[in-house]
Scaffold this motif. Structure first.
Motif, short mmCIF file in Angstrom:
data_model
loop_
_atom_site.label_atom_id
_atom_site.label_comp_id
_atom_site.label_asym_id
_atom_site.label_seq_id
_atom_site.Cartn_x
_atom_site.Cartn_y
_atom_site.Cartn_z
N GLU A 7 0.94 -1.05 -0.01
CA GLU A 7 -0.05 -0.06 -0.01
C GLU A 7 1.07 1.37 -0.06
O GLU A 7 0.26 2.30 -0.36
N PHE A 8 2.31 1.18 0.41
CA PHE A 8 3.08 2.34 0.33
C PHE A 8 4.20 2.24 -0.56
O PHE A 8 5.21 3.21 -0.49
N LYS A 9 4.00 1.47 -1.61
CA LYS A 9 5.07 1.33 -2.47
C LYS A 9 5.34 2.60 -3.19
O LYS A 9 4.21 3.22 -3.48
N HIS A 10 6.52 3.01 -3.45
CA HIS A 10 6.98 4.25 -3.98
C HIS A 10 6.61 5.52 -3.33
O HIS A 10 6.68 6.71 -3.81
N LEU A 11 6.30 5.35 -1.96
CA LEU A 11 6.05 6.69 -1.06
C LEU A 11 7.35 7.14 -1.16
O LEU A 11 7.41 8.49 -1.46
N ASP A 12 8.53 6.50 -0.95
CA ASP A 12 9.80 7.26 -0.84
C ASP A 12 9.99 7.97 -2.20
O ASP A 12 10.55 9.12 -2.06
N ARG A 13 9.81 7.41 -3.18
CA ARG A 13 9.99 8.15 -4.54
C ARG A 13 9.21 9.51 -4.74
O ARG A 13 9.47 10.29 -5.38
N ASP A 14 7.92 9.35 -4.26
CA ASP A 14 6.91 10.27 -4.46
C ASP A 14 7.51 11.39 -3.56
O ASP A 14 7.25 12.81 -3.87
N ILE A 15 8.05 11.12 -2.47
CA ILE A 15 8.35 12.12 -1.41
C ILE A 15 9.61 13.12 -2.31
O ILE A 15 9.64 14.12 -2.10
#
Length: 190
Positions: A7-15
């Motif tokens: 559910e939080f995949k790619h959160l780091d990239r989006d940030i």
């Protein structure tokens, strides 16, 4: 890490890619009240809590409070006032009262109000208030000794947060001082 959960995949990239939008959220005074940027705003309340824990752990108390209010209702987060008079009746010189406080709670006013009814006041010098720490233990012991002899009231304040361990010697010394010596039956300490 949170990003390892689907559910939080790619959160780091989006940030990293939308730093300005995330900066507004992260630097907000009350981020738990803010909408999350972009597609993250559609996350469930529990998922928002997970993100808050990762991005602003200092605001978790408030975020959890909001979560409980949303899911269970405001009656589960409303502070209840203490019926100090009833609690006082259940205490004695041998059974002190202990308060573990949260933000916005101040039982000192209740102690002072009830003490005034019984003629225990700071002005009458039979109500003593000592904040423990930085050498105040000696002053606290003196107040307890006087109170044990004369039947005064003593408020001992331990200034610690629950995230740190309360120093057991502070509470231990005050309790043992009264129980190892003869004491006046009107002695109360909080």
């Amino acid at each position: 890490s949170l990003c390892s959960i689907e559910e939080f995949k790619h959160l780091d990239r989006d940030i990293q890619g939308s730093a300005k939008r995330w900066k507004k959220f992260v630097e907000s005074e009350c981020p738990e009240k803010e909408k999350l940027p972009q597609e993250w705003k559609s996350k469930t309340s529990l998922q928002r809590l997970c993100m808050m824990r990762t991005l602003r752990p200092d605001r978790m108390t408030y975020a959890v409070r909001d979560f409980v209010e949303e899911k269970l209702g405001s009656e589960y987060v409303m502070g209840r006032s203490l019926d100090f008079a009833a609690s006082f009746e259940e205490s004695s010189a041998a059974t002190p009262m202990f308060f573990i406080l949260s933000p916005g709670v101040d039982p000192l006013k209740d102690v002072e109000k009830h003490g005034k009814k019984m003629d225990y006041t700071f002005d009458n010098k039979n109500l003593h208030n000592v904040s423990l720490g930085q050498g105040q233990e000696v002053i606290a012991e003196q107040a307890l000794d006087l109170a044990a002899r004369k039947g005064h009231w003593v408020i001992l304040q331990v200034q610690h947060t629950l995230t740190k361990s309360i120093q057991p010697q502070h509470i231990e010394f005050s309790y043992s001082r009264v129980h190892n010596d003869a004491f006046h039956t009107n002695l109360f300490y909080f």
